[in-house]
Write an enzyme that holds these catalytic residues in place. Structure first.
Site, PDB file in Angstrom:
ATOM      1  CB  THR A  65      -1.056  -0.221   1.572  1.00 19.95           C
ATOM      2  OG1 THR A  65      -1.240   1.239   1.123  1.00 19.95           O
ATOM      3  CG2 THR A  65      -0.189  -0.285   1.886  1.00 19.95           C
ATOM      4  CD  GLU A  83      -2.010   5.444   4.509  1.00 21.44           C
ATOM      5  OE1 GLU A  83      -1.327   5.615   5.663  1.00 21.44           O
ATOM      6  OE2 GLU A  83      -3.268   6.300   4.185  1.00 21.44           O
ATOM      7  CE1 TYR A 102      -3.432  -1.751   6.034  1.00 19.15           C
ATOM      8  CE2 TYR A 102      -2.688  -0.004   5.458  1.00 19.15           C
ATOM      9  CZ  TYR A 102      -3.225  -0.749   5.107  1.00 19.15           C
ATOM     10  OH  TYR A 102      -3.386  -1.050   3.342  1.00 19.15           O
TER      11      TYR A 102
END
Ligand code: NAP
Length: 323
Positions: A127, A129, A150
């Site tokens: 991801t 992120e 996360y």
């Protein structure tokens, strides 16, 4: 020729269900791993039930043996590990569980593949992120600096995928996907919260939408376009990691403006309230990806515009309420 077989973890989620639809359209036999819950979450997978080329199998990313069992039953050529505790905000609330499922879950799938002993192509759902607060545009060489439990957990999954590729010569790829959305997005995610809220405001069921930080910009794409890239990565001769993004960044305010425009409201600010409880302890304000490598090697490009995607999502939520 025998049909190809694919196993998808995270089948009940947004990407898992879109990927299953896509692989079935390609003639695959598809298995979806679903975890046990007291109430089944089959909203996204309704259309798969009854399809003779699709089977649900019970397993959990926190349970090593269940993954091995699922592999033995499904005998896949390709495994797509999409299962995760994927909600960034929740990862501060349950950091250990997030690390266990989102990080160690990838390790467990890779270990199960090793134990099973057959040649299997593996896709890991990495991801944007993992980049954290970035500047400019991120590609496969950009340094990682995750800003949430996360993001940290996903980075573990990303590195272990690469490490097992190098250690054991496995066909492992990571797709570093930037934000993507669809009408199947979970209701707690901000984009779907907005489109659902807009539909409710149109129907007079709600007066406003309560959000957290509005000062965020994201590179948003449409999920069905993005799951195709996952499949493309596994059809290559050599395993490689790819950034998947549109290359265009929009503010959350743009998303709001387009969504409200769909129901004829131009002064959308009147309908938005903010609450600190929806703000993250450490936020990522800006993300933008460069998918040049995917365009070049995979011939992948996004097909659906930002405006089209929002329109699909709002229409779908209005339709649901009409029912
Ligand atoms: P999603 O809708 O939240 O789906 C997550 C899936 O993981 C659900 O099917 C969930 O099952 C399953 N899951 C959760 N805990 C599990 C466990 N212990 N064992 C087995 N399965 C478990 O996520 P998504 O948006 O489709 O994203 C798919 C993947 O891509 C995720 O790994 C996500 O982190 C990653 N990703 C997403 C984006 C994005 O913008 N959407 C961007 C980059 C990467 P339940 O229904 O039982 O909860």
């Amino acid at each position: 020729m025998d049909k190809k077989r694919a196993l998808i973890t995270g089948i009940t989620g947004m990407d898992g269900s879109h990927l299953a639809d896509f692989l079935l359209s390609k003639g695959y036999i598809v298995f979806g791993m679903e975890r046990r819950s007291s109430q089944k979450n089959r909203e996204n997978t309704k259309l798969l039930e009854g399809n003779s080329n699709f089977t649900f199998l019970n397993g959990d990313l926190s349970d090593q043996n269940s993954i091995l069992r699922v592999l033995k039953i499904s005998k896949p050529n390709e495994v797509y590990n999409l299962g995760a505790q994927s909600f960034v905000s929740e990862s501060w609330n349950t950091p250990e569980q997030t690390a266990n499922i989102t990080g160690l879950g990838a390790l467990r799938v890779l270990e199960a593949i090793r134990e099973y002993g057959e040649d299997i192509k593996y896709y890991q759902a990495s991801t944007s992120e993992m980049f954290g607060n970035m500047k400019g545009v991120a590609n496969e060489h950009t340094i990682f600096n995750p800003r949430s439990p996360y993001g940290v957990a996903k980075l573990y999954g990303h590195w272990i995928t690469k490490n097992y590729r190098e250690s054991y010569n496995m066909f492992n790829v990571s797709g570093i996907l930037f934000n993507h959305e669809s009408e199947r997005r979970g209701i707690e995610f901000v984009t779907r919260k907005i489109t659902d809220g807009v539909a409710r405001i149109k129907h007079g069921l709600q007066d406003n939408i309560i959000l957290g930080n509005l000062e965020t910009s994201r590179d948003w794409g449409y999920a069905p376009d993005y799951v195709e890239s996952m499949w493309m990565m596994l059809q290559q001769d050599k395993p490689n990691d790819y950034v998947i993004a549109t290359g265009q960044t929009h503010e959350l305010r743009d998303f709001l403006s387009i969504a409200f425009e769909k129901i004829g409201i131009s002064n959308w600010e009147k309908y938005i309230l903010q609450d600190k409880k929806f703000m993250r302890p450490a936020d990522v304000y800006y993300l933008k990806g460069d998918a040049t490598k995917a365009k070049h090697n995979l011939d992948w490009k996004p097909k659906t515009s930002f405006e089209e995607m929002i329109s699909i999502m709002v229409d779908n939520d209005i339709r649901k309420l009409n029912k």
